[in-house]
Design a protein around this motif. Sequence first.
Motif, PDB file in Angstrom:
ATOM      1  N   LYS A 118       0.830  -1.210   0.000  1.00 44.71           N
ATOM      2  CA  LYS A 118       0.000   0.000   0.000  1.00 44.71           C
ATOM      3  C   LYS A 118       0.865   1.262   0.000  1.00 44.71           C
ATOM      4  CE  LYS A 118      -3.625   0.147   2.676  1.00 44.71           C
ATOM      5  NZ  LYS A 118      -4.501   0.249   3.875  1.00 44.71           N
ATOM      6  N   VAL A 119       1.846   1.327   0.883  1.00 44.25           N
ATOM      7  CA  VAL A 119       2.657   2.528   0.966  1.00 44.25           C
ATOM      8  C   VAL A 119       3.611   2.643  -0.222  1.00 44.25           C
ATOM      9  CG1 VAL A 119       2.446   2.705   3.458  1.00 44.25           C
ATOM     10  CG2 VAL A 119       4.338   1.392   2.497  1.00 44.25           C
ATOM     11  N   ALA A 120       4.077   1.495  -0.752  1.00 46.54           N
ATOM     12  CA  ALA A 120       4.933   1.536  -1.932  1.00 46.54           C
ATOM     13  C   ALA A 120       4.169   2.046  -3.136  1.00 46.54           C
ATOM     14  CB  ALA A 120       5.516   0.151  -2.213  1.00 46.54           C
ATOM     15  N   ALA A 121       2.909   1.591  -3.299  1.00 47.82           N
ATOM     16  CA  ALA A 121       2.085   2.075  -4.407  1.00 47.82           C
ATOM     17  C   ALA A 121       1.817   3.567  -4.285  1.00 47.82           C
ATOM     18  CB  ALA A 121       0.772   1.298  -4.450  1.00 47.82           C
ATOM     19  N   ALA A 122       1.597   4.036  -3.061  1.00 50.43           N
ATOM     20  CA  ALA A 122       1.368   5.469  -2.856  1.00 50.43           C
ATOM     21  C   ALA A 122       2.599   6.278  -3.243  1.00 50.43           C
ATOM     22  CB  ALA A 122       0.986   5.732  -1.406  1.00 50.43           C
ATOM     23  N   ALA A 127       2.684  10.240  -3.623  1.00 53.05           N
ATOM     24  CA  ALA A 127       2.082  10.543  -2.323  1.00 53.05           C
ATOM     25  C   ALA A 127       3.005  10.111  -1.189  1.00 53.05           C
ATOM     26  CB  ALA A 127       0.740   9.839  -2.193  1.00 53.05           C
ATOM     27  N   TRP A 128       2.980  10.899  -0.135  1.00 53.49           N
ATOM     28  CA  TRP A 128       3.708  10.555   1.081  1.00 53.49           C
ATOM     29  C   TRP A 128       2.653  10.198   2.115  1.00 53.49           C
ATOM     30  CZ3 TRP A 128       8.901  10.085   1.894  1.00 53.49           C
ATOM     31  CH2 TRP A 128       9.342   9.979   3.225  1.00 53.49           C
ATOM     32  N   ALA A 129       2.400   8.868   2.247  1.00 52.03           N
ATOM     33  CA  ALA A 129       1.262   8.427   3.056  1.00 52.03           C
ATOM     34  C   ALA A 129       1.684   7.313   4.002  1.00 52.03           C
ATOM     35  CB  ALA A 129       0.134   7.947   2.140  1.00 52.03           C
ATOM     36  N   PRO A 130       2.468   7.650   5.030  1.00 54.66           N
ATOM     37  CA  PRO A 130       2.921   6.609   5.965  1.00 54.66           C
ATOM     38  C   PRO A 130       1.761   5.966   6.717  1.00 54.66           C
ATOM     39  CG  PRO A 130       3.419   8.787   6.817  1.00 54.66           C
ATOM     40  CD  PRO A 130       2.934   8.989   5.410  1.00 54.66           C
ATOM     41  N   VAL A 131       1.876   4.656   6.917  1.00 52.03           N
ATOM     42  CA  VAL A 131       0.866   3.888   7.636  1.00 52.03           C
ATOM     43  C   VAL A 131       1.565   3.119   8.746  1.00 52.03           C
ATOM     44  CG1 VAL A 131      -0.905   2.096   7.482  1.00 52.03           C
ATOM     45  CG2 VAL A 131      -0.544   3.658   5.559  1.00 52.03           C
TER      46      VAL A 131
END
Length: 329
Positions: A118-122, A127-131
């Motif tokens: 998920k974060v790699a695709a973002a 996008a910078w979308a840490p989870v």
Amino acid sequence: MPTIIITEPEFSKGAHIFTASGLNCLPSAPAEADLCAAIQHHGARHAIVGIQPYRSSLYDVLQPAAVLARFGVGHDGIDKAQATQARILCTNTPGVLNESVAEHAISLLLAAARHTTKVAAAMTQGAWAPVGGRELRGKTLVIIGCGPIGSAVARIATAAFDMRVIGVIQNTPPREPGFFTKLTSDPAEALPQADFASLHIPATPANAHFVNQQRLALLPTGAWLINTARGAVVDEAALYDALAQGAIGGAALDVFETEPYAPVHPAKDLRTLPNTVLTPHIGSNTADANTRMAQHSLRNVLLAEQGAYSQMNLLNPEVLQSLPPSSGA
């Protein structure tokens, strides 16, 4: 020198072994009709095949004492009853891909814990979308099926991540029980304790939809299901519902009921869900395992040519009752 027809992509995976073998190894499209046509056109003695199902004409075109060799371990695509009736020797390559599949199961476990896909695709979308994720240390991994691959997963999870591993024994006891915190034969005892549950059971009729609505309901809300075994052991419609409703945390799957993947229902496409990690049946697809599978497939063919049936990885040993004895057996 016997001619051996080998399905694609298996030929490509082991081309360096097949072309250097000194045998007449020829590739064929994997569909049963194409494979049969290639066998007849080239007068082939044996065939090496992948995961596709072979249910009819293949058993008519191969001659008695021919080898139908599975390039891999799972052999649900081969009809052993038809093969035995046609006096065909069916083989597989046990033991050669255990580490590759086990490592991929662990990679899916890690991807699930850290939301890697998920974060790699973002990131690729700018996008910078840490989870936030979870550590594996101290978490409970339930392993369904404690054979060689399940045992290898237990070893890695215990030794590398200090996980608590509960093994659910189906038929084969673990080779190294010391890597399991606990062993049981009851999935209902183990699944409610799982942070992650990893499947390592064969696609037998008894295991069809082994993970169904009832067993999914046993998993805690945040648990992830990992499947590197066979797609047939999971009810994908029930899994979609559990994922869509948030009944479980997610699913990391390398195998599917239909391959290439097609949803069991148009409205239940696992690819549309945010809590899935999906890979296209690559668990055993490493250069190392492919080399060993090619070598062992050819070894089974050569042993058959020598009549050394007892040394083969026979899936249907009862076929030997209808074949003449050999000095090499």
